[in-house]
Write an enzyme that holds these catalytic residues in place. Structure first.
Site, short mmCIF file in Angstrom:
data_model
loop_
_atom_site.label_atom_id
_atom_site.label_comp_id
_atom_site.label_asym_id
_atom_site.label_seq_id
_atom_site.Cartn_x
_atom_site.Cartn_y
_atom_site.Cartn_z
N GLY A 128 -0.44 44.44 16.18
CA GLY A 128 0.72 43.80 16.74
C GLY A 128 0.44 42.16 15.93
N SER A 129 0.74 41.25 16.74
CA SER A 129 1.09 39.99 15.87
C SER A 129 -0.56 39.15 16.01
CB SER A 129 1.97 38.64 16.78
OG SER A 129 1.49 38.64 17.96
N TRP A 183 5.82 47.71 19.23
CA TRP A 183 7.39 48.26 19.55
C TRP A 183 7.77 48.92 18.31
CZ3 TRP A 183 10.52 46.07 16.66
CH2 TRP A 183 10.27 44.81 16.06
N LYS A 243 -2.40 50.91 25.93
CA LYS A 243 -1.26 50.13 26.45
C LYS A 243 -0.40 50.12 25.53
CE LYS A 243 0.40 46.03 26.42
NZ LYS A 243 1.81 46.38 26.57
N PRO A 244 0.89 50.92 25.85
CA PRO A 244 2.02 50.84 24.84
C PRO A 244 2.93 49.50 24.84
CG PRO A 244 2.63 52.29 26.58
CD PRO A 244 1.19 51.73 26.72
N ALA A 245 3.58 49.29 23.89
CA ALA A 245 4.61 48.01 24.10
C ALA A 245 5.57 48.22 25.20
CB ALA A 245 5.39 47.81 22.75
N GLU A 285 -4.88 45.20 13.57
CA GLU A 285 -3.86 45.60 12.23
C GLU A 285 -2.62 44.33 12.85
OE1 GLU A 285 -3.73 47.40 10.04
OE2 GLU A 285 -5.43 48.76 10.37
N LEU A 286 -2.78 43.47 11.83
CA LEU A 286 -2.03 42.10 12.55
C LEU A 286 -0.93 42.03 11.62
CD1 LEU A 286 -4.98 40.13 13.49
CD2 LEU A 286 -3.70 41.49 14.80
N CYS A 292 5.48 45.72 9.58
CA CYS A 292 4.39 44.85 9.21
C CYS A 292 4.11 44.61 7.55
CB CYS A 292 3.21 45.00 9.74
SG CYS A 292 2.61 46.64 9.41
N GLU A 342 6.98 35.48 8.86
CA GLU A 342 7.41 37.21 8.86
C GLU A 342 8.72 37.07 9.44
OE1 GLU A 342 4.52 39.03 11.57
OE2 GLU A 342 4.83 40.91 10.17
P1 NAP Z 1 2.68 41.55 19.88
O1 NAP Z 1 3.68 40.37 20.52
O2 NAP Z 1 1.60 41.05 19.50
O3 NAP Z 1 2.53 42.85 20.66
C1 NAP Z 1 1.84 43.79 20.39
C2 NAP Z 1 1.47 44.41 21.63
O4 NAP Z 1 0.55 43.29 22.35
C3 NAP Z 1 2.17 44.77 22.66
O5 NAP Z 1 1.87 46.00 23.42
C4 NAP Z 1 2.27 43.66 23.53
O6 NAP Z 1 2.93 43.97 24.74
C5 NAP Z 1 0.75 43.46 23.63
N1 NAP Z 1 0.45 41.97 24.01
C6 NAP Z 1 1.37 40.95 23.88
N2 NAP Z 1 0.59 39.75 24.69
C7 NAP Z 1 -0.62 40.31 24.90
C8 NAP Z 1 -2.01 39.71 25.47
N3 NAP Z 1 -1.93 38.36 25.83
N4 NAP Z 1 -2.94 40.49 25.75
C9 NAP Z 1 -2.78 41.85 25.42
N5 NAP Z 1 -1.86 42.42 24.93
C10 NAP Z 1 -0.72 41.80 24.53
O7 NAP Z 1 3.69 42.00 18.49
P2 NAP Z 1 4.97 42.73 18.56
O8 NAP Z 1 6.04 41.51 18.26
O9 NAP Z 1 5.16 43.71 19.56
O10 NAP Z 1 4.80 43.59 16.94
C11 NAP Z 1 5.05 42.95 15.85
C12 NAP Z 1 3.97 42.43 15.01
O11 NAP Z 1 3.02 43.50 14.90
C13 NAP Z 1 4.13 41.83 13.65
O12 NAP Z 1 3.54 40.88 13.70
C14 NAP Z 1 3.80 43.01 12.80
O13 NAP Z 1 3.34 42.48 11.61
C15 NAP Z 1 2.69 43.68 13.70
N6 NAP Z 1 2.24 44.84 13.08
C16 NAP Z 1 1.09 45.17 12.40
C17 NAP Z 1 0.85 46.30 11.94
C18 NAP Z 1 -0.27 46.67 11.23
O14 NAP Z 1 -0.81 47.86 11.17
N7 NAP Z 1 -1.05 45.48 10.38
C19 NAP Z 1 1.61 47.48 12.27
C20 NAP Z 1 2.69 47.24 13.05
C21 NAP Z 1 3.20 45.82 13.30
P3 NAP Z 1 4.24 43.62 25.26
O15 NAP Z 1 4.90 44.75 24.62
O16 NAP Z 1 4.32 43.94 27.00
O17 NAP Z 1 4.60 42.18 24.92
#
Ligand code: NAP
Length: 484
Positions: free
Chosen positions: A234-235, A156, A180-182, A256-257, A290, A387
């Protein structure tokens, strides 16, 4: 509140070139984090719709891959131009669902579009090789071919750019995609599909499955052998889940975590420049990127001056709704994000942190946190190891260069690192010593479509953007042509 352009306010999924509801008819709410008001009720899709999207992407793949690179390039170029032409409307939508200030949202839309422009060009440069032969009767050729259907899952915090960073290279290489967007921010993604359609990206090449049920959609992607590549941002926790799932079919992954970026300020730094760099890195998107500076390490000789100046500049930041003029800090994304920052602050305070400014939620609304600077941070505090994802600058002291590098590397993560120093020998030593995929020296901003973005250690696998980004979406085929 800014009026949202109804042309871009889509509430259905986008599968095989059609706007569709969930089979069940279910919907989920998308709200504005600045005030909690509802913006839209969006189709809540699941595994079934994901499989339909994969079917569509699978069928579209041979036709899209067979087009000339020039043809794919022109279509992507058109998409890029349409996004730029509509940047204001897209930015308004992004601010409404995500909360970031309008200028940042516009910046993200343009940044996101830059990947489409870049990969439109790269489409024409996916060169293979001819390898000098070891036998007179044969020739060795290396082909680069599109990997196939790509499953992409995005967060997101950059609802537009994290999609284009994946979909643009995928389409450029000749792949098709299911995204699949957030849950918190599906609207910017759907708006991108409006313009993809208008640009002439064919049905099935780019599909969007909005959902509030991430796990079944992720499983539908990772368990389907027609998906040849999972690209996730994502995370780290969810990245591990997806990597494990992808292992069942040996599906290629790009991840990309999470980050835990160190920001080092040495005695020989230009302190005013370091303060400006810190503001730019730390407070973008209210600290929710991130690559935000997460752990500040400041050398003894300049610690107090840096801390004081950073606190003074932090106090000047304008907090408010992202759609109001001049606002620099918007709300956090949701209640869980605010609770996390509040917990980190309470723990830091209890363990002896000194608050120079901020330290509390802000009265602008339920999800606002006051930009904060704390000192006297020690390794026992949760804030030193987490983080933060909020507008809190947490400062620790260090004594010498070796100690600084060791502190910076003392984390399982390795996405971005920042440091400010002027001695050339030191600049080289520190740059080489940091265990991260990205190092920003004497600047707080570094992102661009022309440079490789990605992390080492538990911050990820693979690179996005730049000439390297396309490699994630092609397979290498070794052809031995005999009988010559
Ligand atoms: P997240 O909870 O991991 O969510 C990311 C995406 O994964 C969302 O679309 C989420 O859906 C989905 N997701 C969650 N659980 C899942 C599962 N079991 N199976 C498949 N998809 C699943 O992370 P976030 O809180 O949205 O984003 C923040 C994190 O992203 C931070 O750790 C940040 O550092 C990292 N990030 C990294 C980068 C990079 O380029 N390295 C860039 C931006 C962000 P929902 O939205 O429906 O939960």
């Amino acid at each position: 509140m800014t009026n949202l352009d109804p042309r871009f306010l889509r509430t259905q999924g986008y599968i095989n070139g059609k706007w569709v509801d969930a089979t069940s008819g279910a919907r989920f709410m998308v709200s504005n984090p600045a005030d909690g008001t509802q913006i839209a009720q969006v189709a809540d899709m699941g595994a079934e719709e994901t499989r339909e999207a994969i079917n569509a992407a699978h069928e579209a793949f041979p036709g899209w891959a067979a087009r000339t690179a020039g043809d794919r390039s022109k279509t992507l170029r058109k998409w890029f131009e349409l996004i730029v032409q509509n940047a204001d409307a897209l930015a308004a939508l992004l601010t409404a669902e995500q909360g970031k200030p309008l200028t940042e949202a516009r910046g993200e839309v343009i940044y996101g579009a830059s990947f489409i422009e870049w990969f439109a060009e790269e489409a024409k440069r996916i060169y293979g090789d001819v390898i000098p032969s070891t036998g007179a009767d044969r020739r060795f050729i290396v082909l680069k071919q599109p990997i196939g259907v790509v499953g992409a899952i995005t967060p997101w915090n950059f609802p537009s750019a994290m999609i284009t960073r994946k979909v643009a290279p995928a389409l450029a290489a000749g792949c098709t995609a299911v995204v699949k967007p957030a849950e918190d921010t599906p609207l910017s993604a759907l708006a991108l599909a409006v313009l993809a359609e208008e640009a002439g990206i064919p049905p099935g090449a780019f599909n969007l499955v909005p959902t509030s049920k991430a796990a079944p959609v992720g499983e539908a992607m990772t368990s389907d052998t027609r998906i040849r590549k999972i690209s996730f941002t994502g995370s780290t926790a969810v990245g591990k889940v997806l990597m494990k799932q992808a292992a069942q079919n040996i599906t290629k992954v790009s991840l990309e975590l999470g980050g835990n970026a160190p920001f080092l300020v040495f005695d020989d730094a230009d302190i005013d420049a370091a303060v400006e760099g810190a503001l730019a890195s730390k407070y973008r998107n209210a600290g929710q990127t991130c690559v935000c500076a997460n752990r500040f390490f400041v050398q003894d000789g300049v610690h107090d001056e840096f801390a004081h100046k950073l606190a003074e500049r932090t106090k000047e930041l304008l907090i408010g709704r992202g759609d109001q003029p001049g606002v620099q800090i918007g709300p956090l994304i949701n209640a869980a994000a605010l609770t996390k920052v509040e917990h980190l602050m309470a723990d830091a305070k209890a363990r002896g942190a000194i608050i120079l400014t901020g330290g509390e939620p802000h009265n602008q609304g339920d999800l606002f946190f006051t930009p904060t600077v704390i000192t006297n941070v020690n390794p026992d505090m949760d804030i030193a190891n987490t983080e933060i994802f909020g507008p809190v600058s947490a400062l620790r002291r260090f004594n010498n260069e070796d100690e600084a590098i060791a502190l910076a590397n003392d984390t399982p993560f390795g996405l971005a690192a920042y440091f400010f120093a002027r001695d050339m020998g030191r600049v080289w030593r520190v740059m080489e010593g940091l265990e991260t995929g990205i190092v920003a020296v004497n600047t707080g901003l570094f992102t661009s479509e022309v440079t490789p973005f990605g992390g080492v250690k538990q911050s990820g696998i693979g690179r996005e953007g730049s000439k390297y980004g396309i490699e994630e979406y092609v397979e290498i085929k070794n052809v031995c042509l005999g009988g010559i």
